[in-house]
Design a protein around this motif. Structure first.
Motif, PDB file in Angstrom:
ATOM      1  N   LYS A  34       0.836  -1.193   0.000  1.00  0.00           N
ATOM      2  CA  LYS A  34       0.000   0.000   0.000  1.00  0.00           C
ATOM      3  C   LYS A  34       0.878   1.253   0.000  1.00  0.00           C
ATOM      4  CE  LYS A  34      -3.904   0.424   1.921  1.00  0.00           C
ATOM      5  NZ  LYS A  34      -5.021   0.613   2.874  1.00  0.00           N
ATOM      6  N   GLY A  35       0.510   2.220  -0.846  1.00  0.00           N
ATOM      7  CA  GLY A  35       1.243   3.476  -0.905  1.00  0.00           C
ATOM      8  C   GLY A  35       2.546   3.400  -1.673  1.00  0.00           C
ATOM      9  N   LYS A 215      -0.415  10.070  -5.000  1.00  0.00           N
ATOM     10  CA  LYS A 215       0.043   8.953  -4.173  1.00  0.00           C
ATOM     11  C   LYS A 215       0.083   9.352  -2.697  1.00  0.00           C
ATOM     12  CE  LYS A 215       4.209   6.519  -2.848  1.00  0.00           C
ATOM     13  NZ  LYS A 215       5.688   6.592  -2.871  1.00  0.00           N
ATOM     14  N   GLU A 216       0.630  10.539  -2.432  1.00  0.00           N
ATOM     15  CA  GLU A 216       0.744  10.997  -1.048  1.00  0.00           C
ATOM     16  C   GLU A 216      -0.616  11.371  -0.472  1.00  0.00           C
ATOM     17  OE1 GLU A 216       3.470  10.805   0.711  1.00  0.00           O
ATOM     18  OE2 GLU A 216       4.496   9.966  -1.033  1.00  0.00           O
ATOM     19  N   HIS A 219      -2.858   7.952  -0.599  1.00  0.00           N
ATOM     20  CA  HIS A 219      -2.153   6.689  -0.319  1.00  0.00           C
ATOM     21  C   HIS A 219      -2.346   5.718  -1.486  1.00  0.00           C
ATOM     22  CE1 HIS A 219      -1.308   8.036   3.728  1.00  0.00           C
ATOM     23  NE2 HIS A 219      -2.587   8.352   3.868  1.00  0.00           N
ATOM     24  N   SER A 221      -1.596   3.361  -4.610  1.00  0.00           N
ATOM     25  CA  SER A 221      -0.568   2.393  -4.999  1.00  0.00           C
ATOM     26  C   SER A 221      -0.550   2.300  -6.519  1.00  0.00           C
ATOM     27  CB  SER A 221      -0.865   1.020  -4.401  1.00  0.00           C
ATOM     28  OG  SER A 221      -0.965   1.098  -2.995  1.00  0.00           O
TER      29      SER A 221
END
Length: 572
Positions: A34-35, A215-216, A219, A221
């Motif tokens: 994840k992430g 993405k940040e 979160h 992927s």
């Protein structure tokens, strides 16, 4: 503790073959956390896209998963209860179940935007379809969300793009519509299959930055597939290197790029053109594989006996005050009131045996200029002098004769090939139109010679375009362009769909042909490193105009235009 979003175990995917099945993916296992952004690199046909398609369950009907599992995290129990997490094996889901996951949980940006978009629907309607289905928004709210997304991915004039059909957009703009569509439902997993292939350096940089921000923020992927190792290096956390369906090396970005262990990985890194070094030839994968597999020289192009080497001194092409405009607003009588000036008062000269590089952002007019030079667009005004003929004002019959001398290699290989015609016949067709050879045997021999010239072989002759990877299709288009032995070729992003190793082979091939037969090129590319390697001179376009031109050394070492400096600084 890192949590697994996706886990693939011992995955093997097979296609039926004439004697034995073709194993496109061979017993591969990997995890996506994840992430995390996981990069996948490798040559065309190495199994990258097939692996991605298996995750979203969009494999071709003839392909089947021979063994293995693809587990997706469905219910996250939290960091304190990892053992309570719920996973599902995607290949075991029904059509309705996987349809509900696509778009909402997993989204994909496809490699070729023109074939992934519906040509009879405008771009806004296509994105709205996914938003309405998965988010149950009203039409008004869905449209506003789409306009916001179009602005987010740096599309100019989102209202106009919303109303536009795919054929009305540049290659880079179509790709950005696809990115907006994939992000529309904020999926947990985004599979990006060559998402920046058609983008110029500045837009590519902004898109990659956008993906990193998403993405940040969410979160998110990602599985990020690319033949551009510079892109992978700038965005990925870990990297898988695939060769012939098998993962041959894996590791974090810093370690793998700083100290590659496998000869294949070393070859991929060495094949990239340099933005700062002058190279006569690019290394290829064969230079790094075991010594027993000696690299073979490509066969020489077979040309008619009467073709001789061309002198390199006279001016071959002289363009004077060329303008190509498109009406964007008309009155009720159909009279244009406002124009988009795609090519605006352009003048330049091209000498025999020269390669002129043409760079600029998506939508700046590069491809429109190419189409105007080849007679596929009519100019508003201006002249195109080619050997004392004004191509802007010649008849259809005269243009037919000029096709033997002037050819173009288009940006999108799939849409420029007949999907129902074997590729060997597509190569033969222009030769038959111009009656180059005497009988069917000669036509087939020449077509096979051209296939071998671009790295394919006789067994590919009767295959259809959909049976090839994106890079292989581009090589077929290059072979077809060479079939009439032209003296002037316009290369419109002709290596943009190729992985770095095949790109190096094609660039070396184009260089060899230029030297041997005094060919003349206009080479259009968003990749400034490629343009530097192959070009003698460079022109920079912005908003339909030439803003700077000069030798390669002058442009790259001391750019005068702020736009040129911006393009160079954006290179990864």
């Amino acid at each position: 503790m890192k949590k697994k979003l996706l886990e693939i175990n011992h995955l093997s995917i097979r296609f039926p073959g004439p004697e034995v099945p073709l194993e496109a993916v061979k017993n591969n296992s990997f995890v996506l956390y994840k992430g995390e952004i996981l990069g996948i690199v490798g040559e065309s046909g190495s199994g990258k896209s097939i692996t991605a398609l298996s995750i979203i369950q969009l494999l071709p009907k003839v392909a089947h998963i021979h063994q293995g599992s693809i587990s997706l995290l469905l219910n996250d129990a939290g960091t304190d209860s990892p053992n309570s997490d719920s996973y599902t094996d995607l290949p075991l889901l029904t059509k309705d179940e996987i349809s509900d996951i696509r778009g909402r949980r997993i989204a994909m940006i496809f490699q070729e935007p023109m074939t992934a978009l519906n040509p009879v629907l405008n771009c806004g309607e296509q994105v709205q379809e996914a938003v309405v289905r998965h988010q149950k928004l009203s039409s008004e709210k869905a449209k506003q969300k789409i306009l916001d997304l179009f602005a987010q991915v740096k599309l100019p004039d989102p209202e106009r793009i919303y109303r536009s059909f795919p054929h009305q957009l540049s290659g880079g703009q179509k790709q950005r519509v696809m990115i907006a569509m994939a992000l529309s439902c904020q999926p947990d997993l985004l599979i990006a299959d060559e998402p920046t292939t058609a983008l110029d350096a500045t837009v590519q940089k902004s898109i990659l930055q956008l993906l990193l921000e998403l993405k940040e923020t969410y979160h998110l992927s990602m599985i990020f597939i690319s033949h551009d190792l510079g892109v992978i290096q700038s965005i990925a956390d870990r990297v898988l290197v695939m060769q012939e369906g098998k993962i041959v090396e894996r590791g974090n970005v810093k370690t793998l790029f700083g100290s590659p262990q496998h000869p294949y990985t070393k070859g991929l890194l060495a094949c990239r053109p340099s933005l700062t070094k002058d190279l006569k030839r690019l290394p290829t994968i064969a230079d790094f594989i075991e010594k027993q597999t000696e690299p073979t020289k490509p066969p020489k192009l077979i040309i008619p006996d009467e073709v001789s080497a061309l002198s390199d001194s006279p001016v071959l092409l002289s363009v004077k005050n060329l303008a190509t405009w498109y009406p964007v607003k008309k009155n009720f009588m159909g009279k244009p009131l406002e124009y988009l000036k795609a090519v605006d008062n352009v003048s330049f000269e091209l000498r025999k045996g020269e390669t002129l590089g043409l760079v600029g952002e998506s939508g700046c007019g590069k491809s429109t200029l190419a189409k105007t030079l080849i007679g596929l667009e009519r100019p508003q005004y201006g002249n195109i002098w080619y050997e004392e003929k004004d191509l802007a004002n010649i008849s259809f019959e005269d243009w037919k004769q000029m096709r033997k001398k002037i050819q173009i290699i288009f940006q999108d290989p799939y849409s420029s090939l007949n999907p129902a015609q074997p590729i060997g016949l597509s190569i033969i067709e222009p030769m038959k139109v111009h009656r180059l050879w005497k009988n069917e045997k000669q036509y087939k021999e020449k077509a096979i010679g051209l296939l071998e010239l671009v790295g394919l072989n006789e067994t590919h002759f009767f295959r259809l375009p959909h049976e090839f990877s994106g890079g292989q299709r581009q090589r077929i288009c290059i072979a077809r362009a060479l079939s009439l032995q032209p003296e002037f070729i316009i290369c419109d992003e002709c290596v943009s769909a190729l992985d770095v190793s095949v790109q190096a082979q094609i660039l070396n091939l184009l260089t060899d042909l230029k030297e041997q037969f005094k060919l003349t090129y206009i080479f259009i590319s968003h990749d400034l490193s490629v343009v530097r390697f192959i070009s003698d001179r460079v022109m920079v376009m912005k908003e339909g105009k030439i803003v700077e031109s000069g030798t390669v050394d002058a442009i790259y070492s001391n750019p005068q235009s702020p736009h040129t400096r911006e393009l160079i600084s954006a290179v990864l």
